[in-house]
Every structure is written in C-alpha cells, then in structure tokens.
Design a protein around this motif. Sequence first.
Motif: not given
Length: 218
Positions: A80-81, A84, A91-92, A95
């Motif tokens: 995820t990091k 995004t 927003t994260a 995922v």
Amino acid sequence: MTWSEVWPLLWPATKETLTMTAVATAFTAVLGTLLGVLLVLTERDGLLPVPPLNKVLGFVVNVGRSLPFLILMVAIIPFTKLITGTSLGNTAAIVPLTVGAIPFYARLVEIGLREVDPGVIHAAHAMGATRREIVAKVLLREARPGLVSGLTVTVIAVIGYTAMAGTVGGGGLGYLAISYGYERFETKVMIATVVLLVAIVLAVQLAGDLIARRLIRK
C-alpha cells in the motif's frame, strides 16, 4: 453532541466512503472479470486449457478470499505504501479494498460464466468464432445478469470493508463511527453512521437488482 453538530460530520465521511467504494469497485470489476475469465478458459475443459496455471490461479483466489480483511489490510501495508506513499487515509484504503475484493468477484465471475449454455459456445465455435469473440460476444454477453448480480454483492462487501478500514484510520463512515461513536461514546453519531451505511447498501442492492432484471428480459 446535538444533531446539528452531527450532520456536518456525516457528509465528508459519506463522500469518502462512496469514493473508496467507487474506485475500488472500478478496479475490481476490470481485474476481477479478467481473473474470472482466465479461471474458466484455463480449466481442463476450457477454451484455452492450461491446468497448471488454472490451479495456481485457483489457489491465489482461494487464499485471497480466505484472509479476513483486517489481516489482509495489515499484511499488505508495504505494498500500500509503495502504491500510495502512505498507509493511512481513504486513498491508501483503496489498495487493500481492491486487493480483497478482486478474488471475491473473480470467483463470482467464474460461477456466472459456467452457467452459460455450452450449446451456445459450441455453436459459436462451429461458426468460426475466435476465442476472443467467444469470450466477448458469447460468454460475457450471456452471463451479464449473473455478472451484475455478482458485482452488486461485491460492492456491498466493499462497503463493509470500508467500515472495517475505518478502525485503522481508513477514513469514511467507519472511521467516524469509531472515532466519535465508540471512542467518545457519541450515540447519535453511531446511529447516524449505521443508518447511512444501511441506506447505501439498500440503494446498491436495489439498483443491482433492477439492472440484472432488465438484462434478463433482453
């Protein structure tokens, strides 16, 4: 907290929930359909039989469906990091929502495609249709009511996932319910978020049922 103080909190949270659901559903509809089609094509009696690949895809789908969403969300934080740049916020959250929903919808797509009358497929093949044409103009076309019903179920599942994402800072109505309704004991906020989530789910189910019925009539 009075109701006049609750209402201003609801719209931003509802907007975040709808945004997360819409974006995750869009990715899921495309990728889940592709994965479901591959599951059908590559099976032993499929149009493009590749049993080893089919087993691998089936294993991936089964693993993805078996993981509880909260565990999945934590497990893919590095991914995820990478996508995004953060692991917090709406927003994260998109995922893990997408990753969790794709195998769920792919299996429903597989079921829907298998319900297509084999006679129609054989007839198209006898008429010289290519694999691509059979998939696009026969399988997916004939399975449209089932695909829409499956997507409706998936959207409702994603809405539930967004609520769980709120427990770890995912934003939306789930986060509002946790941060105000649970941690601050604001009963009005909890009631309002529950009512809104139920209303959204009912609206999605109604829309999905209407579209599926129209496709069946056609």
